[in-house]
Enzyme design. Structure first.
Site, PDB file in Angstrom:
ATOM      1  N   ASN A   1       0.871  -1.177   0.000  1.00  0.00           N
ATOM      2  CA  ASN A   1       0.000   0.000   0.000  1.00  0.00           C
ATOM      3  C   ASN A   1       0.909   1.228   0.000  1.00  0.00           C
ATOM      4  O   ASN A   1       1.486   1.573   1.021  1.00  0.00           O
ATOM      5  CB  ASN A   1      -0.891  -0.034   1.252  1.00  0.00           C
ATOM      6  CG  ASN A   1      -1.749   1.207   1.384  1.00  0.00           C
ATOM      7  OD1 ASN A   1      -1.798   2.037   0.468  1.00  0.00           O
ATOM      8  ND2 ASN A   1      -2.421   1.344   2.514  1.00  0.00           N
ATOM      9  N   TRP A   2       1.020   1.842  -1.158  1.00  0.00           N
ATOM     10  CA  TRP A   2       1.939   2.986  -1.286  1.00  0.00           C
ATOM     11  C   TRP A   2       1.395   4.240  -0.596  1.00  0.00           C
ATOM     12  O   TRP A   2       2.125   5.223  -0.450  1.00  0.00           O
ATOM     13  CB  TRP A   2       2.199   3.298  -2.764  1.00  0.00           C
ATOM     14  CG  TRP A   2       2.939   2.236  -3.519  1.00  0.00           C
ATOM     15  CD1 TRP A   2       3.313   0.996  -3.058  1.00  0.00           C
ATOM     16  CD2 TRP A   2       3.412   2.316  -4.863  1.00  0.00           C
ATOM     17  NE1 TRP A   2       3.973   0.307  -4.041  1.00  0.00           N
ATOM     18  CE2 TRP A   2       4.044   1.089  -5.156  1.00  0.00           C
ATOM     19  CE3 TRP A   2       3.347   3.300  -5.853  1.00  0.00           C
ATOM     20  CZ2 TRP A   2       4.625   0.831  -6.404  1.00  0.00           C
ATOM     21  CZ3 TRP A   2       3.916   3.043  -7.095  1.00  0.00           C
ATOM     22  CH2 TRP A   2       4.551   1.822  -7.362  1.00  0.00           C
ATOM     23  N   LYS A   3       0.126   4.219  -0.242  1.00  0.00           N
ATOM     24  CA  LYS A   3      -0.531   5.390   0.358  1.00  0.00           C
ATOM     25  C   LYS A   3      -0.315   6.618  -0.545  1.00  0.00           C
ATOM     26  O   LYS A   3      -0.250   6.468  -1.764  1.00  0.00           O
ATOM     27  CB  LYS A   3      -0.036   5.603   1.792  1.00  0.00           C
ATOM     28  CG  LYS A   3      -0.163   4.310   2.611  1.00  0.00           C
ATOM     29  CD  LYS A   3       0.011   4.486   4.084  1.00  0.00           C
ATOM     30  CE  LYS A   3      -0.129   3.145   4.784  1.00  0.00           C
ATOM     31  NZ  LYS A   3      -0.084   3.234   6.237  1.00  0.00           N
TER      32      LYS A   3
ATOM     33  N   HIS B   1      -9.383   0.933   5.113  1.00  0.00           N
ATOM     34  CA  HIS B   1      -8.117   1.166   5.802  1.00  0.00           C
ATOM     35  C   HIS B   1      -8.369   2.119   6.972  1.00  0.00           C
ATOM     36  O   HIS B   1      -9.182   3.036   6.861  1.00  0.00           O
ATOM     37  CB  HIS B   1      -7.092   1.758   4.829  1.00  0.00           C
ATOM     38  CG  HIS B   1      -5.710   1.753   5.394  1.00  0.00           C
ATOM     39  ND1 HIS B   1      -5.301   2.679   6.323  1.00  0.00           N
ATOM     40  CD2 HIS B   1      -4.666   0.924   5.186  1.00  0.00           C
ATOM     41  CE1 HIS B   1      -4.044   2.410   6.660  1.00  0.00           C
ATOM     42  NE2 HIS B   1      -3.638   1.343   5.982  1.00  0.00           N
TER      43      HIS B   1
ATOM     44  N   GLU C   1      -6.817   4.543   8.053  1.00  0.00           N
ATOM     45  CA  GLU C   1      -6.635   5.964   7.720  1.00  0.00           C
ATOM     46  C   GLU C   1      -7.881   6.527   7.056  1.00  0.00           C
ATOM     47  O   GLU C   1      -8.238   7.680   7.255  1.00  0.00           O
ATOM     48  CB  GLU C   1      -5.390   6.132   6.824  1.00  0.00           C
ATOM     49  CG  GLU C   1      -4.107   5.915   7.626  1.00  0.00           C
ATOM     50  CD  GLU C   1      -2.944   5.368   6.836  1.00  0.00           C
ATOM     51  OE1 GLU C   1      -2.972   5.400   5.592  1.00  0.00           O
ATOM     52  OE2 GLU C   1      -1.984   4.894   7.467  1.00  0.00           O
TER      53      GLU C   1
ATOM     54  N   GLY D   1       2.779   2.398  10.752  1.00  0.00           N
ATOM     55  CA  GLY D   1       3.711   3.509  10.589  1.00  0.00           C
ATOM     56  C   GLY D   1       4.423   3.922  11.873  1.00  0.00           C
ATOM     57  O   GLY D   1       5.036   4.978  11.935  1.00  0.00           O
TER      58      GLY D   1
ATOM     59  N   SER E   1       3.835  -1.957  10.346  1.00  0.00           N
ATOM     60  CA  SER E   1       5.289  -1.997  10.546  1.00  0.00           C
ATOM     61  C   SER E   1       5.903  -3.356  10.207  1.00  0.00           C
ATOM     62  O   SER E   1       6.841  -3.818  10.864  1.00  0.00           O
ATOM     63  CB  SER E   1       5.642  -1.587  11.978  1.00  0.00           C
ATOM     64  OG  SER E   1       5.233  -0.257  12.211  1.00  0.00           O
TER      65      SER E   1
ATOM     66  N   GLY F   1       3.070  -1.100   4.223  1.00  0.00           N
ATOM     67  CA  GLY F   1       3.085   0.329   3.924  1.00  0.00           C
ATOM     68  C   GLY F   1       4.489   0.780   3.572  1.00  0.00           C
ATOM     69  O   GLY F   1       4.988   0.541   2.470  1.00  0.00           O
ATOM     70  N   GLY F   2       5.163   1.401   4.526  1.00  0.00           N
ATOM     71  CA  GLY F   2       6.483   1.992   4.305  1.00  0.00           C
ATOM     72  C   GLY F   2       7.471   1.101   3.559  1.00  0.00           C
ATOM     73  O   GLY F   2       8.111   1.551   2.598  1.00  0.00           O
TER      74      GLY F   2
END
Ligand code: 13P
Length: 252
Positions: A9-11, A98, A100, A176, A215, A236-237
């Site tokens: 998920n590149w957000k 999600h 967010e 994150g 994470s 994510g990251g």
């Protein structure tokens, strides 16, 4: 045997040339790789048409997903992107719910139910996210919260529809933050999620992939993926660094 999945998920990260470069790096890293893991990238909307074509034209062994979709089929909904539009640019998956989106954009279970139906009806696969906040875990309400999130959306589906769904457990306190759930915490919740689904849908629960997110990185993925009820990760990251993302895929 459940499908194994690692989705990135590149957000809201990368501009298009950076996204294209990332996919080309993934192409290089996956070229000679033998794997039974479905590798998915979920870039921002503006990248989808170009990256979809890049993947298709070069026979890259990864799939593409979107990070959200509209809760209506088409029409006067300024700023929204429909599932048909996503399918048209070769999206196979759509991340829904999600934390967010739930937290910053007021996404409710009612909305998510509409979206999940649209995605399934279009023959695409929803990656339905659930997960508790830190205060909910600390007050011992995490199972209740996750169970509610599942009941409010997935319980309204029919068994054949549920079979199309991928669930992602993402504890909000681990997203994150660098603070991963332990593999035991992940397994405990994944097994619980499967039981909640089974209590309504019986053996349909056995085939549903449940991904862990929060994470997740090359240094902890192997331990988490080893667990019986963990079928992959929503990253994510670490999905923004091609080598890290592929190292996570190789952790299976
Ligand atoms: P991080 O891997 O950056 O914690 O993000 C997880 C996530 O939210 C994936 O959807």
């Amino acid at each position: 045997m459940r499908k194994k999945i690692v989705a990135g998920n590149w957000k809201m990260n990368t501009v298009l040339p950076e996204g294209e470069f990332l996919v080309k790096q993934l192409e290089f890293l996956t070229k000679e790789m033998e794997t039974d893991v479905e590798i998915i990238v979920c870039p921002p909307f503006t990248h989808l048409a170009t990256i979809g074509k890049l993947i298709k034209d070069n026979g890259i062994k990864i799939c593409m997903g979107a990070q959200n979709c509209a809760d209506h089929e088409s029409g006067a909904y300024t700023g929204e992107v429909s599932v048909k539009m996503l399918k048209d640019v070769s999206c196979k998956y759509v991340i829904l719910g999600h934390s967010e989106r739930r937290e910053y954009y007021g996404e409710t279970s009612e909305k998510l139910y509409k979206k999940i139906n649209l995605v399934i009806n279009e023959g695409m696969v929803p990656i339905f996210c659930v997960g508790e906040r830190l205060e909910e875990r600390e007050s011992g309400r995490h199972f209740e919260v996750v169970s509610e999130q599942i009941q409010e959306v997935l319980y309204k589906l029919r068994g054949v529809e549920l079979d199309k769904v991928v669930v992602a457990y993402e504890p909000v306190w681990a997203i994150g933050t660098g603070r991963t759930a332990t593999s035991d915490q992940a397994e405990e919740m994944h097994a619980y999620i499967r039981r909640v689904i089974a209590s309504k849908f019986g053996e349909h629960a056995d085939i549903i992939p449940i991904l862990y997110g929060g994470s997740c990185k090359p240094s902890n993925a192997a331990e988490i993926f080893l667990k019986q009820n963990v079928d992959g990760g929503l990253i994510g990251g670490a999905s923004l660094v091609a080598q890290d993302f592929i190292d996570i895929v190789k952790s299976f």
